[in-house]
Design a protein around this motif. Structure first.
Motif, PDB file in Angstrom:
ATOM      1  N   ALA A 101      55.525  36.244  38.932  1.00  0.00           N
ATOM      2  CA  ALA A 101      55.893  37.668  38.212  1.00  0.00           C
ATOM      3  C   ALA A 101      54.651  37.488  37.161  1.00  0.00           C
ATOM      4  O   ALA A 101      54.381  38.571  36.763  1.00  0.00           O
ATOM      5  CB  ALA A 101      57.171  37.940  37.826  1.00  0.00           C
ATOM      6  N   ASP A 135      51.132  37.838  37.824  1.00  0.00           N
ATOM      7  CA  ASP A 135      50.938  39.393  38.343  1.00  0.00           C
ATOM      8  C   ASP A 135      50.879  39.959  36.956  1.00  0.00           C
ATOM      9  O   ASP A 135      49.606  41.203  36.962  1.00  0.00           O
ATOM     10  CB  ASP A 135      51.962  39.653  39.093  1.00  0.00           C
ATOM     11  CG  ASP A 135      51.798  39.128  40.376  1.00  0.00           C
ATOM     12  OD1 ASP A 135      50.809  38.653  40.723  1.00  0.00           O
ATOM     13  OD2 ASP A 135      52.844  39.389  41.419  1.00  0.00           O
ATOM     14  N   LEU A 136      51.565  39.742  35.964  1.00  0.00           N
ATOM     15  CA  LEU A 136      51.570  40.700  34.788  1.00  0.00           C
ATOM     16  C   LEU A 136      50.029  40.419  33.958  1.00  0.00           C
ATOM     17  O   LEU A 136      49.592  41.562  33.680  1.00  0.00           O
ATOM     18  CB  LEU A 136      52.479  40.323  33.888  1.00  0.00           C
ATOM     19  CG  LEU A 136      52.605  40.729  32.523  1.00  0.00           C
ATOM     20  CD1 LEU A 136      52.870  42.454  32.564  1.00  0.00           C
ATOM     21  CD2 LEU A 136      53.627  40.370  31.514  1.00  0.00           C
ATOM     22  N   GLU A 173      53.913  48.729  34.956  1.00  0.00           N
ATOM     23  CA  GLU A 173      53.774  48.389  36.217  1.00  0.00           C
ATOM     24  C   GLU A 173      54.555  47.406  36.911  1.00  0.00           C
ATOM     25  O   GLU A 173      54.991  47.184  38.047  1.00  0.00           O
ATOM     26  CB  GLU A 173      52.347  48.432  36.624  1.00  0.00           C
ATOM     27  CG  GLU A 173      51.756  48.305  38.041  1.00  0.00           C
ATOM     28  CD  GLU A 173      50.146  48.239  38.162  1.00  0.00           C
ATOM     29  OE1 GLU A 173      49.766  47.490  39.139  1.00  0.00           O
ATOM     30  OE2 GLU A 173      49.541  48.601  37.183  1.00  0.00           O
ATOM     31  N   GLN A 174      54.435  46.337  36.213  1.00  0.00           N
ATOM     32  CA  GLN A 174      55.210  44.982  36.707  1.00  0.00           C
ATOM     33  C   GLN A 174      56.687  44.866  36.386  1.00  0.00           C
ATOM     34  O   GLN A 174      57.231  43.859  36.964  1.00  0.00           O
ATOM     35  CB  GLN A 174      54.492  43.837  36.223  1.00  0.00           C
ATOM     36  CG  GLN A 174      53.051  43.659  36.541  1.00  0.00           C
ATOM     37  CD  GLN A 174      52.897  43.407  38.215  1.00  0.00           C
ATOM     38  OE1 GLN A 174      53.845  42.785  38.858  1.00  0.00           O
ATOM     39  NE2 GLN A 174      51.990  44.258  38.672  1.00  0.00           N
ATOM     40  N   THR A 209      47.468  41.973  36.025  1.00  0.00           N
ATOM     41  CA  THR A 209      47.244  43.591  35.872  1.00  0.00           C
ATOM     42  C   THR A 209      46.697  44.028  34.670  1.00  0.00           C
ATOM     43  O   THR A 209      46.140  44.901  34.549  1.00  0.00           O
ATOM     44  CB  THR A 209      48.832  44.012  36.170  1.00  0.00           C
ATOM     45  OG1 THR A 209      49.414  43.708  37.220  1.00  0.00           O
ATOM     46  CG2 THR A 209      48.877  45.659  35.890  1.00  0.00           C
ATOM     47  N   ALA A 246      50.568  47.931  31.769  1.00  0.00           N
ATOM     48  CA  ALA A 246      50.870  46.743  32.702  1.00  0.00           C
ATOM     49  C   ALA A 246      52.087  46.181  32.592  1.00  0.00           C
ATOM     50  O   ALA A 246      52.542  45.840  33.974  1.00  0.00           O
ATOM     51  CB  ALA A 246      49.817  45.696  32.194  1.00  0.00           C
TER      52      ALA A 246
END
Length: 403
Positions: free
Chosen positions: A70, A73-74, A21-22, A77, A18
């Motif tokens: 952000a 989102d982390l 990805e971020q 995810t 994860a």
């Protein structure tokens, strides 16, 4: 999922994936996935310690420059990557497989935990941002106080100016604006005025701050022509600042003092003090113009350099006027207006809303009481200097002390 991996290893792998990805530090997920697994296994809510951990991680993210979107989102995810593997992980920690009928209930507690975690993250992130802002504001106030008071050493000032984009070795001009309403740092005037100045300049060497009930504005200004960043001159800069201050404080009248351009940190302080002196002198002399330049008031500074001598002159030349009917003040005001109009009695009468006869009578009374005739060129200089000194010293309202 690797059957040989332990649940802890599987959660660490999901966290790394994860974060990768971020593009965020994996440490910002510290403890979150194990807590979600525990919630899914027991059906409980996140504990106080787990919420506090999320608040702490939110603060760490803010200080590391990771934005709140952000960060969200982390965590989303990580939750999304965990969900497909969650039944197998639960089966391994509970030593029995997850029944399909249990998935809805597990989903509810997992997403409730995720929602709680996100709320705590947001709280910690915003608290950290506010703390940074407060710390930067305090640092900025301390820097402004030291720069414009002369208390700090030059080397320290130059170093501390760099984070604000200022080069104190350059030449700067300082303006100080005020209205009849004191300006303080909580009125958000400085930010709006700074935006107004930046719209007219390149903002080079720009610093705007509230100090002692007034608003100061410092701008880089080559000493050769006095023009500031972006080619704006001191007069235009003062007008931009003055109009903005009046608008933001809801006042119709304003005045701006303009110091002369000087180089270096001590030059900034000198320009600031000149601007303050210009404002104070303009108030004492009741000058009509809204922008007053220190360079135009140098003669008054010379006159005030020996205040005792000036007080002696005022007392000697104008002192007898206190015996006039109505006191000295009307006669001093008449003299000031008479000199301001170039000795024109009609213009003086219009300025004071008097008749020409009344003006002439007052001029004659001054002559009779002091022996100085305002219409005689030989008496013009001592009377003019004495009247100017009286206005600067606040006489006759203020008692003069003469040795």
């Amino acid at each position: 999922m690797d059957a040989a991996a332990t649940p802890e290893e599987a959660l660490a792998r999901i966290a790394r994936a994860a974060a990768g990805e971020q593009g965020a530090p994996v440490g910002l997920l510290d403890g979150y996935l194990p807590a979600v697994l525990a919630v899914a296994r027991t059906g409980r809510r996140l504990g106080v310690a787990e919420e506090e951990s999320c608040r702490r991680l939110g603060g760490e993210a803010a200080r590391a420059g990771v934005s709140l979107p952000a960060l969200v989102d982390l965590y989303m995810t990580a939750s999304r990557r965990l969900w497909p593997e969650l039944p197998d992980l639960l089966g391994r920690v509970r030593s029995r497989p997850v029944r399909p009928a249990e998935l809805v209930g597990i989903g509810e507690v997992v997403w409730r935990a995720a929602d709680t975690a996100l709320a705590a993250l947001a709280t910690g992130h915003l608290d950290a941002q506010h703390e940074v802002v407060r710390r930067e504001e305090a640092y900025r106030r301390e820097f402004v106080d030291d720069l414009f008071s002369g208390r700090s050493d030059v080397g320290s000032l130059v170093e501390r100016a760099e984070p604000f984009g200022l080069s104190l070795t350059a030449t700067h001009v300082v303006t100080v604006a005020g209205t009849d309403r004191p300006i303080d740092s909580g009125m958000h005037v400085a930010g709006a005025v700074e935006a107004a100045v930046r719209a007219r300049t390149d903002g080079q060497g720009l610093l705007v701050a509230a100090k002692d009930g007034r608003l100061l504005c410092m701008l880089s200004s080559p000493a050769a022509d006095g023009r500031g960043g972006g080619g704006i001159g001191p007069q235009e800069l003062a007008e931009v600042v003055g109009r903005a201050v009046a608008r933001l404080t809801h006042r119709s009248s304003w005045r701006v003092g303009v110091g002369r351009p000087h180089a270096g940190p001590r030059g900034v302080l000198r320009s600031y003090r000149e601007a303050i002196d210009a404002l104070d002198l303009a108030a004492r002399l009741e000058l009509p113009q809204p922008v007053v330049h220190a360079r135009d008031l140098l003669v008054y500074r010379v006159l005030l350099r020996d205040e005792t001598a000036m007080a002696d002159l005022v007392q000697t030349v104008l002192g007898p006027l206190v015996d006039a009917r109505g006191g000295a003040e009307p006669l001093v005001c008449t003299l000031a207006a008479y000199f301001a109009t170039g000795g024109n009695a009609a213009a003086t009468a219009r300025a004071l809303h008097l008749s020409v006869r009344a003006v002439s009578y007052r001029i004659e009374r001054v002559h009779a009481l002091t022996g100085h005739d305002a219409t005689d060129p030989a008496d013009h200089l001592p009377l003019l200097v004495a009247v100017t000194g009286a206005r600067m010293l606040g006489w006759p309202r203020r008692r003069l002390v003469v040795d």
